[in-house]
Every structure is written in structure tokens, then in C-alpha cells.
Scaffold this motif. Structure first.
Motif, PDB file in Angstrom:
ATOM      1  N   LEU A 199       0.824  -1.203   0.000  1.00 24.77           N
ATOM      2  CA  LEU A 199       0.000   0.000   0.000  1.00 24.77           C
ATOM      3  C   LEU A 199       0.862   1.259   0.000  1.00 24.77           C
ATOM      4  CD1 LEU A 199      -2.839  -1.006   2.495  1.00 24.77           C
ATOM      5  CD2 LEU A 199      -3.002  -0.770   0.023  1.00 24.77           C
ATOM      6  N   ALA A 200       2.001   1.196   0.693  1.00 23.63           N
ATOM      7  CA  ALA A 200       2.894   2.350   0.727  1.00 23.63           C
ATOM      8  C   ALA A 200       3.520   2.601  -0.633  1.00 23.63           C
ATOM      9  CB  ALA A 200       3.984   2.129   1.781  1.00 23.63           C
ATOM     10  N   VAL A 201       3.996   1.549  -1.284  1.00 22.53           N
ATOM     11  CA  VAL A 201       4.589   1.687  -2.619  1.00 22.53           C
ATOM     12  C   VAL A 201       3.534   2.165  -3.609  1.00 22.53           C
ATOM     13  CG1 VAL A 201       5.649   0.446  -4.537  1.00 22.53           C
ATOM     14  CG2 VAL A 201       6.395   0.002  -2.203  1.00 22.53           C
ATOM     15  N   GLY A 202       2.332   1.606  -3.488  1.00 17.23           N
ATOM     16  CA  GLY A 202       1.257   2.032  -4.376  1.00 17.23           C
ATOM     17  C   GLY A 202       0.920   3.498  -4.234  1.00 17.23           C
ATOM     18  N   ALA A 203       1.075   4.021  -3.018  1.00 18.92           N
ATOM     19  CA  ALA A 203       0.728   5.417  -2.774  1.00 18.92           C
ATOM     20  C   ALA A 203       1.655   6.393  -3.487  1.00 18.92           C
ATOM     21  CB  ALA A 203       0.728   5.710  -1.276  1.00 18.92           C
ATOM     22  N   PHE A 204       2.820   5.932  -3.923  1.00 21.88           N
ATOM     23  CA  PHE A 204       3.695   6.822  -4.696  1.00 21.88           C
ATOM     24  C   PHE A 204       3.001   7.281  -5.983  1.00 21.88           C
ATOM     25  CE2 PHE A 204       7.234   5.047  -2.156  1.00 21.88           C
ATOM     26  CZ  PHE A 204       7.847   6.238  -1.815  1.00 21.88           C
ATOM     27  N   GLY A 236      -6.329  -5.701 -13.369  1.00 22.64           N
ATOM     28  CA  GLY A 236      -5.128  -6.532 -13.323  1.00 22.64           C
ATOM     29  C   GLY A 236      -4.689  -6.967 -11.948  1.00 22.64           C
ATOM     30  N   ILE A 237      -5.142  -6.306 -10.877  1.00 23.69           N
ATOM     31  CA  ILE A 237      -4.624  -6.584  -9.537  1.00 23.69           C
ATOM     32  C   ILE A 237      -4.879  -8.033  -9.119  1.00 23.69           C
ATOM     33  CG2 ILE A 237      -5.047  -6.117  -7.086  1.00 23.69           C
ATOM     34  CD1 ILE A 237      -5.160  -3.150  -7.770  1.00 23.69           C
ATOM     35  N   GLY A 238      -6.089  -8.527  -9.330  1.00 21.73           N
ATOM     36  CA  GLY A 238      -6.407  -9.881  -8.903  1.00 21.73           C
ATOM     37  C   GLY A 238      -5.641 -10.961  -9.654  1.00 21.73           C
ATOM     38  N   TRP A 239      -5.167 -10.642 -10.879  1.00 23.25           N
ATOM     39  CA  TRP A 239      -4.435 -11.627 -11.672  1.00 23.25           C
ATOM     40  C   TRP A 239      -2.941 -11.603 -11.376  1.00 23.25           C
ATOM     41  CZ3 TRP A 239      -7.239 -15.115 -14.157  1.00 23.25           C
ATOM     42  CH2 TRP A 239      -8.572 -14.790 -14.496  1.00 23.25           C
ATOM     43  N   ALA A 240      -2.460 -10.546 -10.739  1.00 21.96           N
ATOM     44  CA  ALA A 240      -1.024 -10.429 -10.454  1.00 21.96           C
ATOM     45  C   ALA A 240      -0.622 -11.469  -9.414  1.00 21.96           C
ATOM     46  CB  ALA A 240      -0.701  -9.016  -9.966  1.00 21.96           C
ATOM     47  N   ARG A 241       0.411 -12.228  -9.693  1.00 19.61           N
ATOM     48  CA  ARG A 241       0.815 -13.319  -8.810  1.00 19.61           C
ATOM     49  C   ARG A 241       2.076 -13.007  -8.019  1.00 19.61           C
ATOM     50  NH1 ARG A 241      -3.641 -15.053  -8.066  1.00 19.61           N
ATOM     51  NH2 ARG A 241      -2.631 -16.727  -6.858  1.00 19.61           N
ATOM     52  N   ASP A 242       2.656 -11.842  -8.186  1.00 18.75           N
ATOM     53  CA  ASP A 242       3.829 -11.489  -7.384  1.00 18.75           C
ATOM     54  C   ASP A 242       3.630 -10.096  -6.801  1.00 18.75           C
ATOM     55  OD1 ASP A 242       5.476  -9.463  -9.276  1.00 18.75           O
ATOM     56  OD2 ASP A 242       4.643 -11.092 -10.498  1.00 18.75           O
ATOM     57  N   VAL A 243       4.291  -9.847  -5.687  1.00 16.79           N
ATOM     58  CA  VAL A 243       4.079  -8.622  -4.915  1.00 16.79           C
ATOM     59  C   VAL A 243       4.449  -7.358  -5.692  1.00 16.79           C
ATOM     60  CG1 VAL A 243       4.793  -7.363  -2.845  1.00 16.79           C
ATOM     61  CG2 VAL A 243       4.286  -9.810  -2.715  1.00 16.79           C
ATOM     62  N   PRO A 244       5.586  -7.296  -6.401  1.00 18.81           N
ATOM     63  CA  PRO A 244       5.916  -6.068  -7.149  1.00 18.81           C
ATOM     64  C   PRO A 244       4.848  -5.692  -8.170  1.00 18.81           C
ATOM     65  CG  PRO A 244       7.860  -7.440  -6.942  1.00 18.81           C
ATOM     66  CD  PRO A 244       6.711  -8.269  -6.456  1.00 18.81           C
ATOM     67  N   ALA A 245       4.285  -6.676  -8.870  1.00 12.88           N
ATOM     68  CA  ALA A 245       3.254  -6.372  -9.861  1.00 12.88           C
ATOM     69  C   ALA A 245       2.007  -5.801  -9.202  1.00 12.88           C
ATOM     70  CB  ALA A 245       2.900  -7.634 -10.645  1.00 12.88           C
ATOM     71  N   VAL A 246       1.635  -6.362  -8.048  1.00 13.58           N
ATOM     72  CA  VAL A 246       0.483  -5.836  -7.312  1.00 13.58           C
ATOM     73  C   VAL A 246       0.730  -4.384  -6.907  1.00 13.58           C
ATOM     74  CG1 VAL A 246      -0.924  -6.061  -5.232  1.00 13.58           C
ATOM     75  CG2 VAL A 246      -0.234  -8.101  -6.478  1.00 13.58           C
ATOM     76  N   ALA A 247       1.938  -4.102  -6.433  1.00 17.25           N
ATOM     77  CA  ALA A 247       2.266  -2.743  -5.989  1.00 17.25           C
ATOM     78  C   ALA A 247       2.214  -1.750  -7.147  1.00 17.25           C
ATOM     79  CB  ALA A 247       3.651  -2.731  -5.337  1.00 17.25           C
ATOM     80  N   ILE A 248       2.726  -2.135  -8.308  1.00 15.92           N
ATOM     81  CA  ILE A 248       2.721  -1.240  -9.478  1.00 15.92           C
ATOM     82  C   ILE A 248       1.293  -0.951  -9.920  1.00 15.92           C
ATOM     83  CG2 ILE A 248       3.327  -1.074 -11.920  1.00 15.92           C
ATOM     84  CD1 ILE A 248       5.895  -2.655 -11.235  1.00 15.92           C
ATOM     85  N   MET A 254      -1.368  -1.106  -8.074  1.00 16.57           N
ATOM     86  CA  MET A 254      -2.003  -0.283  -7.045  1.00 16.57           C
ATOM     87  C   MET A 254      -1.580   1.180  -7.206  1.00 16.57           C
ATOM     88  SD  MET A 254      -4.179  -0.496  -4.676  1.00 16.57           S
ATOM     89  CE  MET A 254      -4.802   0.382  -3.242  1.00 16.57           C
ATOM     90  N   ALA A 255      -0.304   1.399  -7.543  1.00 20.80           N
ATOM     91  CA  ALA A 255       0.175   2.770  -7.769  1.00 20.80           C
ATOM     92  C   ALA A 255      -0.564   3.419  -8.936  1.00 20.80           C
ATOM     93  CB  ALA A 255       1.682   2.759  -8.041  1.00 20.80           C
ATOM     94  N   ALA A 256      -0.799   2.643  -9.994  1.00 21.92           N
ATOM     95  CA  ALA A 256      -1.528   3.183 -11.145  1.00 21.92           C
ATOM     96  C   ALA A 256      -2.962   3.517 -10.767  1.00 21.92           C
ATOM     97  CB  ALA A 256      -1.510   2.169 -12.292  1.00 21.92           C
ATOM     98  N   PHE A 257      -3.604   2.637 -10.006  1.00 25.16           N
ATOM     99  CA  PHE A 257      -4.980   2.894  -9.605  1.00 25.16           C
ATOM    100  C   PHE A 257      -5.081   4.133  -8.713  1.00 25.16           C
ATOM    101  CE2 PHE A 257      -8.531   2.617  -6.706  1.00 25.16           C
ATOM    102  CZ  PHE A 257      -9.592   2.321  -7.547  1.00 25.16           C
ATOM    103  N   VAL A 258      -4.246   4.208  -7.694  1.00 25.73           N
ATOM    104  CA  VAL A 258      -4.310   5.329  -6.762  1.00 25.73           C
ATOM    105  C   VAL A 258      -3.901   6.630  -7.441  1.00 25.73           C
ATOM    106  CG1 VAL A 258      -3.445   6.230  -4.569  1.00 25.73           C
ATOM    107  CG2 VAL A 258      -3.921   3.809  -4.796  1.00 25.73           C
ATOM    108  N   GLY A 259      -2.934   6.556  -8.353  1.00 21.72           N
ATOM    109  CA  GLY A 259      -2.529   7.753  -9.084  1.00 21.72           C
ATOM    110  C   GLY A 259      -3.649   8.298  -9.950  1.00 21.72           C
ATOM    111  N   GLY A 260      -4.327   7.409 -10.663  1.00 21.29           N
ATOM    112  CA  GLY A 260      -5.471   7.841 -11.457  1.00 21.29           C
ATOM    113  C   GLY A 260      -6.576   8.399 -10.596  1.00 21.29           C
ATOM    114  N   GLY A 261      -6.826   7.753  -9.450  1.00 20.54           N
ATOM    115  CA  GLY A 261      -7.846   8.259  -8.540  1.00 20.54           C
ATOM    116  C   GLY A 261      -7.503   9.617  -7.977  1.00 20.54           C
TER     117      GLY A 261
END
Length: 422
Positions: free
Chosen positions: A275-280, A315-327, A329-336
Motif C-alpha cells: 500500500l505504501a509503494v502504491g501510494a507513490f 489486473g490486480i487480482g491476476w497479479a501473482r507477485d508482490v511487485p506487480a500488485v504494488a505497481i 495499485m500505484a496506477a490505480f491510486v494515481g489515477g484516482g
């Protein structure tokens, strides 16, 4: 902006300066950062408390839904309250109430899990938070000049995102080290410090309403914000589109936490880090929004940002590794962040001063009204059908909402200019 000389006379002298040069705005900015830090702690600490005690994502979603419902109910009356009281005192009181209530959770949790306490405390805190949020939106225009509103909101949202980086990471570390209840204690303390900072900020007041019979005045005031939204073609369409978006978006954090904990087997600390990485992404969006809106215009900026949110959610639910989930999440939060800053700034720019609280309240009440139901539905579906298909369907629906925006007045590049001309 209101032309009433009484309103101008009551505004602080610094409101014509840039956001960074206004003493009152700087203090307000610091207080908001602390409040955002507390919110970001609660964002991860409360779901983790529920998951720790019950192991159920559906119970997490139910708590989110109950809190969201209380926020919507409070929103019906929040604008009337904000337009009639001393806004500085109101904001301080809201912070103090949340400090006390959140402090009760770790104290009572010492005797063992108390799930009922979360369902009692969170709705009240969310209702008070709605009062605070409406008041917060109304005072920004009293602290800076109208042409600097988007930049001021961008700075506030950037530091909110920075708090979103430090908060989840800190909450994850504290939860892993001392338990989620300790993270809630940090949340409570942050609201206390925020209240202290607000004691030193000077705000103006909105023009008082015309005298009328109490019953008639309350009914008229409750409808005033709705009437303005209905009469403004851009805000009317924007409210409808955001209602659909909020239905899908509110449960995303629960979905993300469940995906990381249940599907990927990650720890509380990893949840906070993601969540912290995504917030960037939110920081980046908030810092760029004024420039993007100036170059592209309101409509293309808002529609493009919602499209990015939808693609990331899918894409979040299909991501199988932590870095992909974080990226993602960053795109989603940035757009929001970009879409939210644009929408809030437009309301502040086109709404008359004396109606700003009620319009803000009506806007949030309407577009969040379906969100609690959406959070419960999305998390229930995720538990029964998995995060990947549910996320994909929700993301595709978000992209559809953005596409609908192309055929509405929301697509206008300069709606604030049209409002000034009118």
C-alpha cells in the motif's frame, strides 16, 4: 467566487497569495497531513484487526460497508452544519472526537478481541469524518485565491499520498511488531496533534442563510445542494458517473489485502509495504494534476484518469507477485488522485460561497450512497469466486464509466470558464 463584500472582509489576508506563502494554509496543510496519516493507519489496522479475529474477508467488507453507510447518512446533514458553524472549531472537534474513539479500541482490546467495538466505533468515526471532510473542502477556497485552488488541492493530496506511503508501511510494521491494535493507537494520537495545529489557523465564514422558519429552513437547506448539482450540467453528469465508480472502488483495499494475505500468503508487513509503494502513484498524480488539467482540460484529464483506474483494477487480482500488485495499485491510486483533485477543484470553482458546504455534502452523499453496498458485494464475490475474476469485472466496468463520460458534459475542457461567463 462570491462577490459579497462581507465574505471578502472575513477572509484572511493571506488567501490571495500562493499556497506555499500563506501562513494559514501552511499550518492547515500540516494538520491535514497528520489527519491523513491517521486515516492511512486506520485503513490497514482496522481490516487487519477483523482478519486477525475472524479470518473472513466478508467480515472485513461488512465493516467497511457499515462505516461507509454511516458516512453517507452523515453527509445528508454535513453541509448544513458546515455552512452554519465556526469551521475551525468544527474541524478541531471532529479531530478530538476521533482521537478519543479510536483510543478506546486498543484500550479495550487489551482484554481480548472486541469485534462489536469496531462496529460501534467505526460508524461514528466515519460520520464525524464526513463532517470534517466537508469542512475541509469549504475552507480551502478561503485560504487561497480561486485560480490557485487546483494547485492547493494538489499539494494537499500529494502530502496525503505521502502520508499514505508512511502510514500503511508504519501500520504494517507496528501491526507485525505489536499487533493491529497498537496501530490504531497511533491513529488516535495523530488526530490529537492535528487538532492542536488547527487551533492556530484562521478561517473565514460563509454568508449566513436568510432567516426562515426552522422546519422550512432545514428542508430548504437539505435540498439546496442537490438543487445546485441538478442545475449544473457538468456537476450533474459527474455526480452520476462517480456514483457508479464509487460502487466499484470502495472495496478495493479489502480486496487487495485479501489477495495478498489469502491468495499470495503474504505478511501484515508486506500488506503495508504494498500500500505504501502504491501510494507513490498518488503523490505523482497529485503533483502533476494542475499541469495536466491546464494542458488537456478537465474532461480529458478526468476521463483518462478513470480509464487508468479501471485497467489497474482489472489486473490486480491476476497479479501473482508482490511487485506487480504494488505497481498496479500505484496506477490505480494515481489515477484516482488526478480524477478526485479535478472533481473537487471544479466544485470549489463553480459553487457560490454560501452553498459550498451543502453542495459538497450533497455531492458526496449522492455519489457515495451506493458505495457501502458495492463494498459488501465486491468482497462477498471475491470470497466466493476469487479476486481475479471479480477484479477483472470491476475494472472493465470502470473503463465503461470513463467511456460514458465521453458522451456527457464531463468531457468539456473548460467547464469552469463557462460557469464564470454565465
Amino acid at each position: 467566487m462570491s462577490g459579497d463584500p462581507e465574505v471578502r472582509a472575513k477572509r484572511p489576508a493571506q488567501d490571495r497569495r500562493g499556497p506555499g506563502r500563506s501562513r494559514d494554509f501552511r499550518i492547515f496543510w500540516a494538520a491535514q497531513t497528520l489527519s491523513f496519516l491517521g486515516d492511512s493507519f486506520a485503513l490497514i489496522a482496522l481490516p487487519l484487526l477483523v482478519l486477525e479475529a475472524t479470518g473472513s474477508v466478508a467480515r472485513m467488507g461488512l465493516l467497511t460497508a457499515v462505516g461507509g453507510a454511516a458516512s453517507v447518512l452523515a453527509g445528508v446533514f454535513a453541509g448544513v452544519v458546515v455552512d452554519r458553524v465556526d469551521r475551525r472549531k468544527l474541524l478541531i472537534a471532529c479531530d478530538l472526537v476521533r482521537m478519543v474513539l479510536y483510543a478506546l479500541i486498543p484500550l479495550l482490546w487489551l482484554a481480548g478481541p472486541r469485534i462489536w467495538l469496531l462496529y460501534a466505533v467505526l460508524p461514528v468515526c466515519e460520520a464525524v469524518g464526513m463532517l470534517f471532510a466537508v469542512g475541509y473542502v469549504t475552507v480551502v477556497r478561503q485560504l487561497v485565491a480561486p485560480e490557485r485552488i487546483t494547485a492547493a488541492n494538489g499539494r494537499l493530496n500529494a502530502t496525503a499520498a505521502a502520508a499514505g506511503v508512511a502510514g500503511p508501511m508504519g501500520a504494517g510494521v507496528v501491526a507485525a511488531w505489536a499487533g493491529p491494535a497498537a496501530a490504531v493507537a497511533v491513529d488516535a494520537a495523530s488526530f490529537g496533534v492535528s487538532a492542536l495545529c488547527l487551533c492556530f489557523v484562521r478561517f473565514g465564514r460563509a454568508v449566513p442563510p436568510e432567516p426562515a422558519a426552522a422546519g422550512r429552513r432545514l428542508w430548504r437547506d437539505l435540498l439546496a445542494g442537490v438543487s445546485f448539482l441538478r442545475s449544473h450540467r457538468v456537476l450533474r453528469a459527474l455526480t452520476m458517473l462517480l456514483s457508479l465508480f464509487s460502487f466499484l472502488e470502495l472495496g478495493l483495499n479489502d480486496l487487495l489485502i485479501y489477495h495478498l494475505k489469502h491468495d499470495l500468503g503474504q505478511s501484515d508487513g508486506t500488506v503495508g509495504t504494498v500500500l505504501a509503494v502504491g501510494a507513490f502513484g498518488s503523490i505523482t498524480g497529485a503533483l502533476l494534476v494542475a499541469r495536466i488539467r491546464h494542458g488537456l482540460g478537465f474532461g480529458p484529464t478526468w476521463i483518462g484518469a478513470v480509464t487508468v483506474c479501471g485497467c489497474a483494477m482489472a489486473g490486480i487480482g491476476w497479479a501473482r507477485d508482490v511487485p506487480a500488485v504494488a505497481i498496479l495499485m500505484a496506477a490505480f491510486v494515481g489515477g484516482g488522485s488526478i480524477a478526485g483533485t479535478c472533481s473537487m477543484s471544479l466544485r470549489q470553482q463553480v459553487t457560490p460561497e454560501h452553498l459550498l458546504g451543502r453542495v459538497t455534502s450533497a455531492f458526496w452523499t449522492i455519489h457515495y450512497s451506493a458505495a457501502p453496498i458495492g463494498a459488501a458485494v465486491v468482497t462477498w464475490a471475491a470470497q466466493h469466486h476469487g479476486t481475479a475474476p471479480v477484479g477483472a469485472v470491476a475494472g472493465a466496468a470502470c473503463v465503461g464509466i470513463a467511456a460514458l463520460g465521453l458522451f456527457t458534459p464531463v468531457s468539456a475542457r473548460r467547464p469552469e470558464v463557462a460557469a464564470e461567463a454565465a
